[in-house]
Design a protein around this motif. Structure first.
Motif, mmCIF file in Angstrom:
data_model
loop_
_atom_site.group_PDB
_atom_site.id
_atom_site.type_symbol
_atom_site.label_atom_id
_atom_site.label_comp_id
_atom_site.label_asym_id
_atom_site.label_seq_id
_atom_site.Cartn_x
_atom_site.Cartn_y
_atom_site.Cartn_z
ATOM 1 N N GLY A 174 0.821 -1.215 0.000
ATOM 2 C CA GLY A 174 0.000 0.000 0.000
ATOM 3 C C GLY A 174 0.848 1.255 0.000
ATOM 4 O O GLY A 174 1.932 1.294 -0.589
ATOM 5 N N THR A 175 0.355 2.273 0.671
ATOM 6 C CA THR A 175 1.026 3.567 0.676
ATOM 7 C C THR A 175 2.392 3.490 1.356
ATOM 8 O O THR A 175 2.525 2.901 2.426
ATOM 9 C CB THR A 175 0.164 4.601 1.432
ATOM 10 N N GLN A 176 3.379 4.064 0.712
ATOM 11 C CA GLN A 176 4.712 4.156 1.305
ATOM 12 C C GLN A 176 4.871 5.548 1.927
ATOM 13 O O GLN A 176 4.743 6.548 1.232
ATOM 14 C CB GLN A 176 5.785 3.928 0.237
ATOM 15 N N VAL A 177 5.096 5.562 3.204
ATOM 16 C CA VAL A 177 5.294 6.839 3.894
ATOM 17 C C VAL A 177 6.790 7.140 3.909
ATOM 18 O O VAL A 177 7.579 6.364 4.448
ATOM 19 C CB VAL A 177 4.736 6.790 5.329
ATOM 20 N N GLU A 178 7.148 8.242 3.267
ATOM 21 C CA GLU A 178 8.569 8.542 3.079
ATOM 22 C C GLU A 178 8.966 9.814 3.809
ATOM 23 O O GLU A 178 8.215 10.776 3.845
ATOM 24 C CB GLU A 178 8.861 8.754 1.593
ATOM 25 N N LEU A 179 10.159 9.762 4.312
ATOM 26 C CA LEU A 179 10.750 10.912 4.975
ATOM 27 C C LEU A 179 12.015 11.279 4.214
ATOM 28 O O LEU A 179 12.822 10.403 3.898
ATOM 29 C CB LEU A 179 11.114 10.485 6.399
ATOM 30 N N THR A 180 12.183 12.549 3.898
ATOM 31 C CA THR A 180 13.421 12.997 3.264
ATOM 32 C C THR A 180 14.245 13.746 4.299
ATOM 33 O O THR A 180 13.734 14.633 4.979
ATOM 34 C CB THR A 180 13.116 13.906 2.058
ATOM 35 N N VAL A 181 15.502 13.341 4.425
ATOM 36 C CA VAL A 181 16.391 14.003 5.373
ATOM 37 C C VAL A 181 17.568 14.585 4.587
ATOM 38 O O VAL A 181 18.128 13.920 3.711
ATOM 39 C CB VAL A 181 16.918 13.017 6.440
ATOM 40 N N LYS A 182 17.892 15.811 4.905
ATOM 41 C CA LYS A 182 19.018 16.462 4.221
ATOM 42 C C LYS A 182 19.929 17.068 5.284
ATOM 43 O O LYS A 182 19.448 17.691 6.238
ATOM 44 C CB LYS A 182 18.473 17.558 3.319
ATOM 45 N N ILE A 183 21.220 16.867 5.145
ATOM 46 C CA ILE A 183 22.193 17.489 6.048
ATOM 47 C C ILE A 183 23.237 18.168 5.184
ATOM 48 O O ILE A 183 23.721 17.572 4.216
ATOM 49 C CB ILE A 183 22.858 16.444 6.972
ATOM 50 N N TRP A 184 23.531 19.403 5.487
ATOM 51 C CA TRP A 184 24.516 20.109 4.669
ATOM 52 C C TRP A 184 25.323 21.080 5.520
ATOM 53 O O TRP A 184 24.861 21.561 6.542
ATOM 54 C CB TRP A 184 23.834 20.843 3.512
ATOM 55 N N LYS A 185 26.546 21.295 5.045
ATOM 56 C CA LYS A 185 27.441 22.231 5.721
ATOM 57 C C LYS A 185 27.145 23.633 5.235
ATOM 58 O O LYS A 185 27.194 23.901 4.036
ATOM 59 C CB LYS A 185 28.888 21.853 5.399
ATOM 60 N N ASP A 186 26.823 24.516 6.163
ATOM 61 C CA ASP A 186 26.596 25.912 5.818
ATOM 62 C C ASP A 186 27.953 26.605 5.842
ATOM 63 O O ASP A 186 28.532 26.830 6.906
ATOM 64 C CB ASP A 186 25.643 26.545 6.834
ATOM 65 N N GLN A 187 28.480 26.904 4.656
ATOM 66 C CA GLN A 187 29.861 27.387 4.573
ATOM 67 C C GLN A 187 30.040 28.732 5.273
ATOM 68 O O GLN A 187 31.089 29.015 5.827
ATOM 69 C CB GLN A 187 30.303 27.499 3.111
ATOM 70 N N ARG A 188 29.005 29.549 5.275
ATOM 71 C CA ARG A 188 29.168 30.881 5.873
ATOM 72 C C ARG A 188 29.083 30.803 7.395
ATOM 73 O O ARG A 188 29.893 31.362 8.112
ATOM 74 C CB ARG A 188 28.125 31.840 5.314
ATOM 75 N N LEU A 189 28.098 30.055 7.897
ATOM 76 C CA LEU A 189 27.909 29.982 9.344
ATOM 77 C C LEU A 189 28.755 28.871 9.971
ATOM 78 O O LEU A 189 28.927 28.827 11.183
ATOM 79 C CB LEU A 189 26.429 29.728 9.664
ATOM 80 N N GLY A 190 29.240 27.952 9.135
ATOM 81 C CA GLY A 190 30.087 26.877 9.631
ATOM 82 C C GLY A 190 29.325 25.672 10.147
ATOM 83 O O GLY A 190 29.898 24.607 10.328
ATOM 84 N N CYS A 227 16.094 6.005 -1.096
ATOM 85 C CA CYS A 227 16.064 6.369 -2.517
ATOM 86 C C CYS A 227 16.439 7.826 -2.718
ATOM 87 O O CYS A 227 16.610 8.580 -1.752
ATOM 88 C CB CYS A 227 14.711 6.053 -3.127
ATOM 89 N N ASN A 228 16.529 8.201 -3.994
ATOM 90 C CA ASN A 228 16.912 9.576 -4.370
ATOM 91 C C ASN A 228 18.130 10.045 -3.574
ATOM 92 O O ASN A 228 18.146 11.144 -3.033
ATOM 93 C CB ASN A 228 15.751 10.546 -4.173
ATOM 94 N N ILE A 229 19.115 9.181 -3.516
ATOM 95 C CA ILE A 229 20.313 9.507 -2.736
ATOM 96 C C ILE A 229 21.135 10.557 -3.480
ATOM 97 O O ILE A 229 21.458 10.374 -4.656
ATOM 98 C CB ILE A 229 21.166 8.255 -2.477
ATOM 99 N N GLU A 230 21.424 11.636 -2.792
ATOM 100 C CA GLU A 230 22.242 12.698 -3.367
ATOM 101 C C GLU A 230 23.399 13.028 -2.436
ATOM 102 O O GLU A 230 23.291 12.862 -1.226
ATOM 103 C CB GLU A 230 21.407 13.969 -3.592
ATOM 104 N N VAL A 231 24.480 13.514 -3.053
ATOM 105 C CA VAL A 231 25.663 13.896 -2.289
ATOM 106 C C VAL A 231 26.174 15.219 -2.847
ATOM 107 O O VAL A 231 26.109 15.438 -4.060
ATOM 108 C CB VAL A 231 26.751 12.799 -2.394
ATOM 109 N N ALA A 232 26.642 16.099 -1.971
ATOM 110 C CA ALA A 232 27.267 17.345 -2.422
ATOM 111 C C ALA A 232 28.777 17.194 -2.298
ATOM 112 O O ALA A 232 29.303 17.069 -1.192
ATOM 113 C CB ALA A 232 26.777 18.525 -1.586
ATOM 114 N N LEU A 233 29.471 17.152 -3.453
ATOM 115 C CA LEU A 233 30.932 17.027 -3.439
ATOM 116 C C LEU A 233 31.592 18.394 -3.513
ATOM 117 O O LEU A 233 32.803 18.520 -3.420
ATOM 118 C CB LEU A 233 31.405 16.137 -4.593
#
Ligand SMILES: *[C@@H]1O[C@H](CO)[C@@H](O)[C@H](O)[C@H]1NC(C)=O
Ligand SMILES: *[C@@H]1O[C@H](CO)[C@@H](O)[C@H](O)[C@H]1NC(C)=O
Ligand SMILES: *[C@@H]1O[C@H](CO)[C@@H](O)[C@H](O)[C@H]1NC(C)=O
Ligand SMILES: *[C@@H]1O[C@H](CO)[C@@H](O)[C@H](O)[C@H]1NC(C)=O
Length: 401
Positions: free
Chosen positions: A237-253, A325-331
């Motif tokens: 049935g319905t797939q309940v998905e959570l998207t999590v993103k973590i990133w380095k804020d270069q200005r604030l550190g 899924c939809n795995i992304e990386v910031a290089l």
């Protein structure tokens, strides 16, 4: 004379009763969640993060400099996936929602941070970047959420992502983690909860779940860290998905974390880990991983029946197995791209597996979970092959520590 002393003592006692003990903040509002949780809206500047010695004079960062590739934000889209949202009341501007640490099953105060991140018995089925060491400025992934059966109260089952630097040999693993987790020992129930974790010394003296000790600074008034998630995914049935993103804020550190329901779209910045929490003061992480983890306590003298993901093996595919899924990386800074070189493996392939797949609708993705089957007869397990024996060696080292 004696009565004066008694009077003073009485005043002192009253004073103690009236002022919050140990600086525990007085909520500006409390919201009753249908699952029994009490959600306290705490003034943002009174949150527990500021008990960390390095955060004493910290000025809160209201928002990240940029939210990389975030969708357009409609406020109501942020609500609806955590059980307490069903109450309908929101925390006022300037406050953050915090789960009151009292068990609703038996009214006991929840011990602060008794989670187990380091003793033996951890088993994984994960994906990672093929390239071992990289400069990684962030990651994003979408995971479907399940309510796996956890056999004993001190075992857990989770789906999460890791951003890591350092090594166990140098006792300087710096790790930032976020995802969903069932862990009765610390949450006092069997619901999957949105959780975060960090350590800067390989899980030794530092390390903290959620907001249970100083470190992570929350800015959102819409998300409860360690709030229960409902509904969860349904087999077929319905797939309940959570998207999590973590990133380095270069200005604030800082390392910012955002979360949202479903495939990308609206991401709410929940808060950040200030850079000075970490002892490797690099502006990037060296490794990134995604996947499932359980703990196996061998309670009945055998391997646990605790489920990872949905409890189904990766071969069960969409609608049955858990996936990332939809795995992304910031290089490079804020440059999120679909991950090119995913490799998958597991520490106990007789029980829990991870398998790549190529459904174009899910972007870079893999399925994970298990166990293979319950007792007896895991001898018939399908052995997942490793992309390289080197990875396997790494896992063994990891598990030995
Ligand atoms: C929402 O929380 C308030 C405050 O605790 C409570 O009085 C109210 O009954 C709750 N409403 C619902 C619908 O649960
Ligand atoms: C409450 O539940 C916890 C966890 O199950 C348990 O350790 C504790 O002893 C219980 N307390 C009472 C008073 O029943
Ligand atoms: C944990 O920290 C203590 C105190 O600094 C140190 O003695 C111990 O060796 C550390 N353990 C590990 C596994 O690094
Ligand atoms: C992916 O891995 C292969 C080795 O299997 C390597 O040759 C290639 O350069 C990698 N590509 C990227 C984009 O890292």
């Amino acid at each position: 004379m004696g009565s004066t002393v008694q009077f003073l003592l009485l005043l002192l006692t009253l004073g103690r009763l009236l002022t919050p003990l140990g600086g525990v903040p007085v909520p500006v509002l409390s919201i009753q969640s249908p699952d029994g949780d009490m959600i306290d809206c705490i003034k943002r500047e009174e949150q527990v993060a500021f008990t960390h010695p390095l955060l004493k004079d910290h000025i809160i960062q209201e928002r990240p400099t940029v939210i990389p590739s975030a969708g357009k934000k409609e406020e109501d889209a942020l609500y609806g996936w955590q059980v307490w949202h069903q109450n309908g009341t929101k925390c006022p501007e300037g406050s953050i929602p915090v789960r009151r640490l009292i068990s609703h099953e038996n009214e006991t105060v929840i011990s602060s941070n008794a989670g187990d991140r380091v003793t033996g018995g951890h088993e994984y089925a994960i994906g990672r970047m093929y390239n071992r060491e990289q400069k990684i400025y962030g990651t994003q992934a979408t995971m479907n959420v399940w309510q796996p059966k956890v056999e004993t109260y001190d075992e857990f089952s989770l789906g999460q992502l890791w951003l890591v630097s350092g090594t166990y040999e140098d006792s300087n693993i710096n790790s930032i983690e976020a995802g969903w987790q069932v862990y009765p020992k610390i949450y006092y129930d069997y619901q999957p909860r949105f959780f975060i974790y960090w350590t800067s010394d390989a899980y030794n003296l530092t390390g903290c779940y959620n907001l249970r000790c100083g470190g992570f600074v929350q800015t959102s008034r819409a998300i409860v860290v360690e709030g229960a998630i409902s509904p969860t995914s349904v087999v077929g049935g319905t797939q309940v998905e959570l998207t999590v993103k973590i990133w380095k804020d270069q200005r604030l550190g800082s390392w910012w974390m955002g979360v949202g329901l479903g495939h990308v779209g609206v991401l709410e910045p929940v808060g950040y880990w200030p850079a000075f929490l970490f002892n490797l003061q690099t502006d990037y992480a060296a490794r990134v991983e995604w996947g499932g983890e359980i703990t196996n306590k061998h309670t009945y003298g055998r391997h646990t029946t605790t489920q990872m993901g949905s409890g189904y093996l990766p071969d069960s595919g969409f609608g049955k197995a858990a996936y990332i899924c939809n795995i992304e990386v910031a290089l490079s800074e804020n440059d999120f791209q679909p991950l090119q070189n995913l490799t998958v493996g597991g520490s106990h392939p007789d029980y829990y597996g991870a398998k790549k797949s190529n459904n174009p609708e899910l972007g870079t993705h893999f399925y994970y979970g298990g166990p293979e089957q319950l007792y007896p007869g895991h001898a018939t397990a399908i052995h997942l092959t490793w992309d390289s024996s080197l990875l396997y060696l790494c896992f063994c080292l990891l598990l030995l520590v």
